[in-house]
Design a protein around this motif. Structure first.
Motif, PDB file in Angstrom:
ATOM      1  N   ALA B  81      -3.860  12.319  -1.017  1.00  0.00           N
ATOM      2  CA  ALA B  81      -4.736  11.945  -2.131  1.00  0.00           C
ATOM      3  C   ALA B  81      -5.136  10.497  -1.903  1.00  0.00           C
ATOM      4  O   ALA B  81      -4.555   9.809  -1.061  1.00  0.00           O
ATOM      5  CB  ALA B  81      -4.017  12.106  -3.464  1.00  0.00           C
ATOM      6  N   THR B  82      -6.135  10.028  -2.648  1.00  0.00           N
ATOM      7  CA  THR B  82      -6.582   8.647  -2.447  1.00  0.00           C
ATOM      8  C   THR B  82      -5.634   7.633  -3.065  1.00  0.00           C
ATOM      9  O   THR B  82      -5.586   6.486  -2.625  1.00  0.00           O
ATOM     10  CB  THR B  82      -7.992   8.441  -3.028  1.00  0.00           C
ATOM     11  N   ILE B 123      -1.079   2.695  -6.159  1.00  0.00           N
ATOM     12  CA  ILE B 123      -1.279   2.180  -4.798  1.00  0.00           C
ATOM     13  C   ILE B 123      -2.125   3.169  -4.001  1.00  0.00           C
ATOM     14  O   ILE B 123      -2.416   4.277  -4.459  1.00  0.00           O
ATOM     15  CB  ILE B 123       0.059   1.947  -4.062  1.00  0.00           C
ATOM     16  N   ALA B 124      -2.482   2.782  -2.805  1.00  0.00           N
ATOM     17  CA  ALA B 124      -3.303   3.629  -1.937  1.00  0.00           C
ATOM     18  C   ALA B 124      -2.524   4.866  -1.485  1.00  0.00           C
ATOM     19  O   ALA B 124      -1.335   4.780  -1.169  1.00  0.00           O
ATOM     20  CB  ALA B 124      -3.757   2.829  -0.715  1.00  0.00           C
ATOM     21  N   TYR B 136      -3.565  -0.792   3.030  1.00  0.00           N
ATOM     22  CA  TYR B 136      -2.358  -0.793   2.204  1.00  0.00           C
ATOM     23  C   TYR B 136      -2.685  -1.505   0.895  1.00  0.00           C
ATOM     24  O   TYR B 136      -3.646  -2.265   0.821  1.00  0.00           O
ATOM     25  CB  TYR B 136      -1.213  -1.521   2.906  1.00  0.00           C
ATOM     26  N   SER B 137      -1.874  -1.277  -0.110  1.00  0.00           N
ATOM     27  CA  SER B 137      -2.099  -1.923  -1.396  1.00  0.00           C
ATOM     28  C   SER B 137      -1.181  -3.130  -1.548  1.00  0.00           C
ATOM     29  O   SER B 137       0.040  -2.980  -1.463  1.00  0.00           O
ATOM     30  CB  SER B 137      -1.833  -0.950  -2.543  1.00  0.00           C
ATOM     31  N   PRO B 138      -1.758  -4.314  -1.785  1.00  0.00           N
ATOM     32  CA  PRO B 138      -0.912  -5.489  -2.060  1.00  0.00           C
ATOM     33  C   PRO B 138      -0.363  -5.388  -3.479  1.00  0.00           C
ATOM     34  O   PRO B 138      -1.084  -5.068  -4.422  1.00  0.00           O
ATOM     35  CB  PRO B 138      -1.883  -6.660  -1.927  1.00  0.00           C
ATOM     36  N   ALA B 160      -5.676  -1.076  -5.546  1.00  0.00           N
ATOM     37  CA  ALA B 160      -5.661   0.117  -4.702  1.00  0.00           C
ATOM     38  C   ALA B 160      -7.061   0.344  -4.173  1.00  0.00           C
ATOM     39  O   ALA B 160      -8.038   0.285  -4.927  1.00  0.00           O
ATOM     40  CB  ALA B 160      -5.186   1.325  -5.504  1.00  0.00           C
ATOM     41  N   HIS B 161      -7.163   0.591  -2.887  1.00  0.00           N
ATOM     42  CA  HIS B 161      -8.459   0.825  -2.250  1.00  0.00           C
ATOM     43  C   HIS B 161      -8.475   2.297  -1.879  1.00  0.00           C
ATOM     44  O   HIS B 161      -7.888   2.694  -0.877  1.00  0.00           O
ATOM     45  CB  HIS B 161      -8.576  -0.072  -1.026  1.00  0.00           C
ATOM     46  N   SER B 162      -9.154   3.111  -2.674  1.00  0.00           N
ATOM     47  CA  SER B 162      -9.031   4.546  -2.505  1.00  0.00           C
ATOM     48  C   SER B 162     -10.107   5.140  -1.599  1.00  0.00           C
ATOM     49  O   SER B 162      -9.864   6.097  -0.881  1.00  0.00           O
ATOM     50  CB  SER B 162      -9.062   5.235  -3.879  1.00  0.00           C
ATOM     51  N   THR B 163     -11.321   4.585  -1.626  1.00  0.00           N
ATOM     52  CA  THR B 163     -12.394   5.035  -0.736  1.00  0.00           C
ATOM     53  C   THR B 163     -13.097   3.811  -0.162  1.00  0.00           C
ATOM     54  O   THR B 163     -13.024   2.730  -0.730  1.00  0.00           O
ATOM     55  CB  THR B 163     -13.425   5.911  -1.471  1.00  0.00           C
ATOM     56  N   ASP B 164     -13.776   4.005   0.930  1.00  0.00           N
ATOM     57  CA  ASP B 164     -14.312   2.874   1.686  1.00  0.00           C
ATOM     58  C   ASP B 164     -15.626   2.346   1.110  1.00  0.00           C
ATOM     59  O   ASP B 164     -16.632   2.219   1.801  1.00  0.00           O
ATOM     60  CB  ASP B 164     -14.509   3.289   3.141  1.00  0.00           C
ATOM     61  N   THR B 165     -15.615   2.045  -0.152  1.00  0.00           N
ATOM     62  CA  THR B 165     -16.759   1.463  -0.840  1.00  0.00           C
ATOM     63  C   THR B 165     -16.242   0.449  -1.834  1.00  0.00           C
ATOM     64  O   THR B 165     -15.071   0.472  -2.203  1.00  0.00           O
ATOM     65  CB  THR B 165     -17.550   2.532  -1.617  1.00  0.00           C
ATOM     66  N   ASP B 166     -17.125  -0.440  -2.285  1.00  0.00           N
ATOM     67  CA  ASP B 166     -16.714  -1.381  -3.317  1.00  0.00           C
ATOM     68  C   ASP B 166     -16.252  -0.634  -4.561  1.00  0.00           C
ATOM     69  O   ASP B 166     -15.284  -1.026  -5.216  1.00  0.00           O
ATOM     70  CB  ASP B 166     -17.876  -2.313  -3.691  1.00  0.00           C
ATOM     71  N   SER B 167     -16.950   0.459  -4.866  1.00  0.00           N
ATOM     72  CA  SER B 167     -16.589   1.201  -6.077  1.00  0.00           C
ATOM     73  C   SER B 167     -15.262   1.917  -5.927  1.00  0.00           C
ATOM     74  O   SER B 167     -14.709   2.418  -6.907  1.00  0.00           O
ATOM     75  CB  SER B 167     -17.687   2.217  -6.422  1.00  0.00           C
ATOM     76  N   GLY B 168     -14.770   1.990  -4.694  1.00  0.00           N
ATOM     77  CA  GLY B 168     -13.474   2.632  -4.481  1.00  0.00           C
ATOM     78  C   GLY B 168     -12.305   1.690  -4.593  1.00  0.00           C
ATOM     79  O   GLY B 168     -11.186   2.051  -4.272  1.00  0.00           O
ATOM     80  N   MET B 169     -12.563   0.484  -5.046  1.00  0.00           N
ATOM     81  CA  MET B 169     -11.486  -0.488  -5.225  1.00  0.00           C
ATOM     82  C   MET B 169     -11.099  -0.548  -6.691  1.00  0.00           C
ATOM     83  O   MET B 169     -11.960  -0.588  -7.569  1.00  0.00           O
ATOM     84  CB  MET B 169     -11.931  -1.866  -4.737  1.00  0.00           C
ATOM     85  N   THR B 170      -9.824  -0.543  -6.944  1.00  0.00           N
ATOM     86  CA  THR B 170      -9.314  -0.516  -8.306  1.00  0.00           C
ATOM     87  C   THR B 170      -8.313  -1.635  -8.504  1.00  0.00           C
ATOM     88  O   THR B 170      -7.307  -1.693  -7.794  1.00  0.00           O
ATOM     89  CB  THR B 170      -8.632   0.834  -8.591  1.00  0.00           C
ATOM     90  N   ALA B 171      -8.610  -2.496  -9.469  1.00  0.00           N
ATOM     91  CA  ALA B 171      -7.638  -3.527  -9.848  1.00  0.00           C
ATOM     92  C   ALA B 171      -6.589  -2.882 -10.743  1.00  0.00           C
ATOM     93  O   ALA B 171      -6.903  -2.056 -11.589  1.00  0.00           O
ATOM     94  CB  ALA B 171      -8.331  -4.666 -10.578  1.00  0.00           C
TER      95      ALA B 171
END
Lengths: 206, 211
Positions: B81-82, B123-124, B136-138, B160-171
């Protein structure tokens, strides 16, 4: 190879003065180059209530200050606000704070604040909150001894009753427009006093 | 002028002016304490990088001298999963002793806090970006008042960076309490709520701030 002290040399009589000289060099080195966020004040726990707390005589030789709290208010409510007054300043027009809050029942909130100090909002549990809950709070002051307006960041959370549904996470920051170095920090609940058991310490980083 | 140790006095030593261990050891002990006290965040556990995927990581032997603890790491789950959830627990205590909430925010959605029993943090996952480099997730975990016999408070932040786009980044911001047991924190355990593994290359270190 020794860089922080003068090694002993064979053939030189060992005297108290000689040994003490090495020890003093080592002590001076430790004090001159500590790690990040070494303590300015020791962790102090209140044995009674306190209407406000002031940390004064803050040296101006560091770059960042961290004020860490575990705090609770005596205010007869579930929460109370927390005010931070650099150099005792109370002029709200000189301070701006913005924060985000979230919990399980309320979607993301953003708030602006103005109070007689840097206003961290309702971050302290009050007397009506579940007993023995104190709010963990970290407040960072950047370039606190410089001549620019002072920027700060903070985070913490409030737990008003004994369930995850009553937890609120806080994150925010702001500015105090003063250009003087911060040499003292006063902090106080907005309405009540700090409850017994509240604790705090000040740390610094170069 | 000596501030943290007592200098050897003139005339100390035996009749031959020879100094013994009793003259030096107290000073070495004082200077050692100074290192702990004035070092700021003292490294308790050097960075560990997993060479084998692991379902459970436990850091043991945490001394009670440290008032606050800070765990830092880079983590990734093997879950297909992402994203996954990193579960943080203390001293082997069961779910009963935790309250926690988790908030995550990306450019496309904002989630309200989620109550969880463990202290959980997103986390990722195994299908998070892996090229041109593995993501990896810091994560930074702050544990307040670790040796106390009352509630211990935890704040976590990371992304967490789930997909390779800016929108795939989650604080991600989390927080929680470890309570119900009065013993000081003696160990920290990391696992995944999916029961998957922390992947090879996940890494972590532990720091302490003196009383």
């Amino acid at each position: 190879m020794a860089t922080l002290y003068t090694p002993l040399v064979d053939g030189v009589p060992g005297t108290a003065a000689l040994f003490n000289g090495v020890f003093q060099e080592l002590e001076d080195s430790f004090l001159a180059a500590p790690g990040a966020f070494a303590s300015v004040t020791s962790w102090a726990t209140l044995s009674g209530t306190a209407s406000s707390i002031t940390i004064s005589s803050i040296p101006g030789t560091y770059k960042v200050l961290l004020l860490r709290l575990l705090a609770r208010s005596t205010q007869a409510a579930t929460t109370d606000t927390l005010l931070i007054r650099p150099n005792g300043n109370t002029t709200s027009a000189n301070m701006y704070t913005r924060r985000v809050l979230f919990n399980t029942s309320t979607t993301l909130q953003t708030q602006e604040a103005s109070g007689s100090g840097l206003d961290l909002g309702a971050i302290l549990p009050g007397a009506s909150a579940a007993s023995s809950h104190y709010a963990p709070i970290d407040i960072y002051f950047f370039d606190y001894a410089g001549s620019n307006p002072k920027q700060f960041l903070y985070e913490g959370y409030t737990h008003t009753a004994d369930a995850a549904a009553n937890m609120t996470r806080h994150f925010g920051g702001g500015v105090w427009k003063g250009t003087s170095a911060i040499s003292s920090i006063e902090f106080l609940p907005g309405s009540g006093s700090f409850a017994s058991g509240s604790a705090y310490a000040l740390y610094r980083a170069n | 002028m000596a501030e943290f140790y007592t200098p050897i006095q003139s005339g100390a030593g035996n009749a031959l002016a020879h100094f013994g261990q009793e003259n030096f050891n107290p000073i070495f002990e004082d200077l050692e304490y100074l290192i702990y006290l004035r070092s700021g965040w003292y490294k308790l556990l050097d960075w560990v990088t997993l060479g084998t995927a692991s379902a459970l990581v436990t850091i043991t032997g945490i001394d009670t001298r440290w008032r606050h603890l800070k765990l830092m790491g880079l983590f990734r789950s093997s879950l297909s999963a992402t994203v996954d959830n990193l579960s943080i627990s203390f001293s082997g205590a069961s779910e009963h002793y935790y309250n926690s909430i988790r908030f995550h925010n990306s450019s496309t959605s904002t989630a309200s806090g989620t109550a969880a029993a463990w202290i959980n943090h997103r986390i990722a996952g195994g299908t998070a970006p892996a090229a041109p480099a593995i993501v990896y997730s810091p994560v930074i975990v702050d544990i307040f008042n670790a040796p106390a016999s009352t509630s211990r408070y935890v704040m976590v932040r990371g992304y967490a960076h789930s997909t390779d786009t800016d929108s795939g980044m989650t604080a991600v911001l989390s927080c929680g309490e470890y309570r119900g047991e009065t013993g000081a924190i003696s160990s920290i355990s990391l696992s995944l709520s999916s029961a998957s593994n922390l992947t090879v290359g996940s890494m972590y270190a532990l720091y302490g701030l003196d009383k």
